[in-house]
Scaffold this active site. Sequence first.
Site, PDB file in Angstrom:
ATOM      1  N   ASP A   1       0.811  -1.209   0.000  1.00 14.34           N
ATOM      2  CA  ASP A   1       0.000   0.000   0.000  1.00 14.34           C
ATOM      3  C   ASP A   1       0.849   1.266   0.000  1.00 14.34           C
ATOM      4  OD1 ASP A   1      -2.096  -1.742   0.067  1.00 14.34           O
ATOM      5  OD2 ASP A   1      -3.047  -0.892   1.855  1.00 14.34           O
TER       6      ASP A   1
ATOM      7  N   ARG B   1       0.964   7.188  16.911  1.00 14.09           N
ATOM      8  CA  ARG B   1       0.860   8.124  15.788  1.00 14.09           C
ATOM      9  C   ARG B   1       1.606   9.432  15.991  1.00 14.09           C
ATOM     10  NH1 ARG B   1       0.444   3.896  13.194  1.00 14.09           N
ATOM     11  NH2 ARG B   1      -1.622   3.028  12.773  1.00 14.09           N
TER      12      ARG B   1
ATOM     13  N   SER C   1      -7.587  -6.373   8.822  1.00  9.98           N
ATOM     14  CA  SER C   1      -6.484  -5.425   8.739  1.00  9.98           C
ATOM     15  C   SER C   1      -5.761  -5.362  10.076  1.00  9.98           C
ATOM     16  CB  SER C   1      -7.086  -4.064   8.380  1.00  9.98           C
ATOM     17  OG  SER C   1      -6.174  -3.037   8.635  1.00  9.98           O
TER      18      SER C   1
END
Lengths: 407, 407, 407, 407
Positions: free
Chosen positions: B16, B98, B181
């Site tokens: 991806d 993140r 996922s």
Amino acid sequence: MSAPKKVVLAYSGGLDTSIILKWLQTEYGCKVVTFTADLGQGEELEPARRKAEMLGIKPENIFIEDLREEFVRDFVFPMFRANAVYEGLYLLGTSIARPLISKRLVEIAEATGADAVSHGATGKGNDQVRFELSAYALNPDIKVIAPWREWDLSSRTRLLEFAEAHQIPIAKDKRGEAPFSVDANLLHTSSEGKVLEDPAEMAPDYVYQRTDSPLTAPDEPEFIEIGFEKGDAVSINGTPMSPATLLTALNEYGRKHGVGRLDFVENRFVGMKSRGIYETPGGTILLEAHRGIEQITLDSGAGHLKDSLMPRYAELIYNGFWFSPEREMLQAAIDKSQEHVTGTVRVMLFKGSARTVGRWSDHSLYSEAHVTFEDDAGAYDQKDAAGFIQLNALRLKLLAARNRRVK
Amino acid sequence: MSAPKKVVLAYSGGLDTSIILKWLQTEYGCKVVTFTADLGQGEELEPARRKAEMLGIKPENIFIEDLREEFVRDFVFPMFRANAVYEGLYLLGTSIARPLISKRLVEIAEATGADAVSHGATGKGNDQVRFELSAYALNPDIKVIAPWREWDLSSRTRLLEFAEAHQIPIAKDKRGEAPFSVDANLLHTSSEGKVLEDPAEMAPDYVYQRTDSPLTAPDEPEFIEIGFEKGDAVSINGTPMSPATLLTALNEYGRKHGVGRLDFVENRFVGMKSRGIYETPGGTILLEAHRGIEQITLDSGAGHLKDSLMPRYAELIYNGFWFSPEREMLQAAIDKSQEHVTGTVRVMLFKGSARTVGRWSDHSLYSEAHVTFEDDAGAYDQKDAAGFIQLNALRLKLLAARNRRVK
Amino acid sequence: MSAPKKVVLAYSGGLDTSIILKWLQTEYGCKVVTFTADLGQGEELEPARRKAEMLGIKPENIFIEDLREEFVRDFVFPMFRANAVYEGLYLLGTSIARPLISKRLVEIAEATGADAVSHGATGKGNDQVRFELSAYALNPDIKVIAPWREWDLSSRTRLLEFAEAHQIPIAKDKRGEAPFSVDANLLHTSSEGKVLEDPAEMAPDYVYQRTDSPLTAPDEPEFIEIGFEKGDAVSINGTPMSPATLLTALNEYGRKHGVGRLDFVENRFVGMKSRGIYETPGGTILLEAHRGIEQITLDSGAGHLKDSLMPRYAELIYNGFWFSPEREMLQAAIDKSQEHVTGTVRVMLFKGSARTVGRWSDHSLYSEAHVTFEDDAGAYDQKDAAGFIQLNALRLKLLAARNRRVK
Amino acid sequence: MSAPKKVVLAYSGGLDTSIILKWLQTEYGCKVVTFTADLGQGEELEPARRKAEMLGIKPENIFIEDLREEFVRDFVFPMFRANAVYEGLYLLGTSIARPLISKRLVEIAEATGADAVSHGATGKGNDQVRFELSAYALNPDIKVIAPWREWDLSSRTRLLEFAEAHQIPIAKDKRGEAPFSVDANLLHTSSEGKVLEDPAEMAPDYVYQRTDSPLTAPDEPEFIEIGFEKGDAVSINGTPMSPATLLTALNEYGRKHGVGRLDFVENRFVGMKSRGIYETPGGTILLEAHRGIEQITLDSGAGHLKDSLMPRYAELIYNGFWFSPEREMLQAAIDKSQEHVTGTVRVMLFKGSARTVGRWSDHSLYSEAHVTFEDDAGAYDQKDAAGFIQLNALRLKLLAARNRRVK
């Protein structure tokens, strides 16, 4: 405080409250009314009646009541709507039973013309506070007698002497001192004191009375389905049950799989830390399942508000403020949130754990159409996220620019 | 937004992000810098370097970094000081990674003269928000490119066509679609989507990748002792360890005993509910142990304030506001509370559970002298409780009297 | 979003919403229903009817309603029960009017078979958010058209050209640009933009339209008595009044004495700061009086909980979440607290200020017997304070001892 | 508690604390050390020295200190960073002075080898709690003697008899009873009791001692500019000033314009309501100005968090928990937020009011570029608002759809 004339005593029938009964009579020369409640502590009540009679209480002054349904319906379930835990872990099993006992003490006092109530809680614990705040909140004129704070029977020896002097029978196993102290009701069993007083030491296995050991629990998991309506559990595996029946059944599931043990050091309202071993088998399953059904039926705004209110709500119950306007305000908010908390949760029980593994509801807010990794047929426009992020970021950008400017 | 000239891409080396790399080059004609970080996700980084080179990225534009220590020390540990859980149960394993990635993206952009950063998060999830809010908070002028919100490669087929058209190698196992996922780092592994999309259905066993099943975990419990200093774990069984080393070791303990599995439906910041399977083996042990050491070293005032701030703190991290003034304010308060959270906790690991069974500390606030059921030698005067209760009750009495008067 | 077929427009009859009306017809070729409400903004409604007719709207598609009583009773009063102020000072006068307008827009849409609603709020402000969140919360399928975010009539010149091209009459005083923008309803008037955009500059006196200047207000104070029942104002100087009548009367008192002016810089939900001049004459008096009556009728537990919930409640209203489950939860809690907020407050109005100078109530919790400096006849035992302090101090002592020990 | 041997007394030099001094000597036969502090109460300190000497205290046991700078710098200013108000209105003028007095009492006790401290607060009020919690938090072993809770001098007559019997001089104006009781320091003057005990009755004008009446204040407004650095006021009209000097100057401005009067009924920590008249002239101006500078320099996330923490912070100070870990945690959060609260505020003073009319700062977050009604040159893309609203609305839409479905 003037001397009480007639006292309603929370009476278990055990040695300690029998001594209190006699002490009230001798110390104050007052009449005593006994109140013995079944809150699911797992003891027969009739022996308490006989014991009271033997201590000279007239039948009309002996009150024995099964409060299990009221306890679960009006106290335990409202509390569980909030997912209440004290200090992150404790399910408030002792705390939630006290207001109900006080409520009945006060009501019986009013019915029998008594001017005082009495309880057997010590002066170091939370229970005295819970009993008394509840009593005063329900009747501002009631007197409360707390013998443990008043008398000089401060050692086991003195207590036994008093008992013998007043011909109170002493069961053989009460001669020696118990290795720890126990409180129990339909929601939980707590153990504390003596052998448990060093929080570094692992609790001995014999302390656990309500749950089988996770180590010896069944090697196969068991799955149960708990049905909810408006935030309250109403069925197990499709069978509708009354509140107390349901909690009793959950307790049995929990006992079998060793669910709900907690070794805990907590902060008492009176200012000290204490260590307790709690067993809340059914309640632990119920909390897990309630969270599970809220996951799909409760909106995030409501859920996050609940989460932020919960610590205060739990603290109020722990500290004895069940009958306070602020607890009632929080309850109103919490109950409002539960209108659609209806559905079914599948829980896996296995060697000490209860885990949600599935949940479904006609009231579900979960939208597979929105969340899917597959084509969502236009349910959600990913471009909206760009604007959403930009405006959430705007203040952070202005801040970063300012901070760079005036560094 | 004007077109970017040079973009730093969070690059995993997978299909991806390789497609994104190429798309950025072709769509914007811009230079691409790749950034690949080891946050403990358990993948080799060197293949990502080779892949980037193969896609034409010059060596000086390939950044590969081991951020594990920084991740645990500056992000995971501060968060665990707060006992942060989102919506009662989720340990924020994805959320907390993140901001660090964004921090390095922005720093590399500034170092390489890039005017934009890019990530591979979709337009439906929380990660886009977290990446972008962090980036904007650190550099208000940075551009962020989120290809999944922009391009028309919305189906697997289109993606593969693009890859083939641009000679991006496609591993055989990536031809078909994954059944769900996965995201992973040193703190946790999350799985979602596809076979997990129906929250009523139990997650298939093959979803769990990070923990052994509680059902097949060892039949004997294992006990470990975790040492803390000022709120952070610093040793296991007496052996001092760096933050990442320690979390890695805890992960191994947790894996072995099946600790830290969570089947969860949560509220995304972008407004929808989603279902995830989380595995946080070491983190689950760490949370339990941190609570255990706080039980004896943290004052109730500090602890209750922490509990009441925690939901908001967790929400901020979940929503991507790590680099916000309000998270920093809360962190300042939380860190202040941890100055004496020093000591050791004994945890029992057994078939899916981690339970505190003992805790001790030179900094302990637990006073056996005060709490004891035995004679306390005057440490505590039980008569004080009477006044304490009377004054706590006063407002409730005035209230009860008023309510009786004007009913 | 597919094109709307029939749109209900929040229509003031002014130039801007007339242009929107025509733009909706020409841009989307859709039918337009106009909705004009009297919320106490002080403008005639019948000109709006004539204007709508002139623009081709059929009589049955013109809705003109006096919502003043509903506005005050169901929106303003519930909000004032919470003593809601945003960011310490703003009484939320604009925010609270939007949900009611959206509610009627959606209801009229459902009654007339319209599939969309439209409003004249710009893309920079809070009002768009408030209108649209309310509309979506009441009808998840409604479309919302926000012309200011869509069209290209971004300058005054373009707007006037469009108006002329479509034969929309332009009042002479609308040719030039207003020096600032105004919003008004029964609760307040806000002014912002243009001459007010520099927050360092004092607002010119001509900005204030709703209140006389404190500098020229009467030289004598005026005293009024406001009666409350269950948290809502019900009378002035003994005369019972309906909600809107009462607020209208308070506005007149406030206007005369220059009460309720605020020069304010606030944080908009969309991420920027803006400066506004607010005039809330009656509301400022009402807030002061409501606090005054709560002082004697509300218990401290309830009051402190209310105070801690208020900022979140105010933020929800400001951000447009009136119709959200969390606002309703908070309202349930707040309303619960108001059951005894009944009595009378005496307020002094003088040159810009409204100050409580007396309050009395049958529901008062104030006990002169307890608080008196004189002999209290045993109402309060001062010795209780010693125990109260000792137990409140216990944790602090344990803490101090620990900190001395391990320093 | 064993009898004290040496007591440090908070000594004003007035009749009451002189009686306490003598009573301590006669009741306990202990040595007395006097501590008299200037906290800006506006009284000479030297007469206290002479009085103490006359009562037999040796010079080395008489401590007289000017604490005004420390009071404002370390107590008042940190509190004002939080915009702290108790129960919506009270600026905590008495509460904030107590911890400093206790701190010095404890320090002097340690310096002089005293084992106890003593104060003249009654058993009904908050001050006893504040004095004692602070003392115990600073020295867990200190004894606290509160004569008003111990002795039997419960009437004015008994007190005067005791004074005469011990040759304590009684000023003529102290023979009769004061019509109300007063406490004062640099931040405020409070009056309560006696003529003020009926909260329905307007306070007589002679109660106000610190402020001129708004009715007779100057007919012209006065404008002042207050400079801030990191949340603290540092200058007036451009002149830098020390904390106490600045507050003294603000007090003079406030006095002149009748600013800062409050007629208030509050909830005491000990459970009863009381009515007080507070005058906080400089503090009221300072609060207004601090809010003014925060409006442009504080981010909304930080500001809203501060607003939500403030009620708890104020309650802690009111209840006497200044020296508690939770107050320090909140202070850490608040102080963190003030790093950029730097700039200047223009305040208008007029007949009882202080109103911000302008504010500017190099640290401003206000962006005219973003907020302007004029063309913003692309600073803000109004289309972003659509996505922002859509995602904020998503949960409300899902909720509305659910509620329609299962109604």
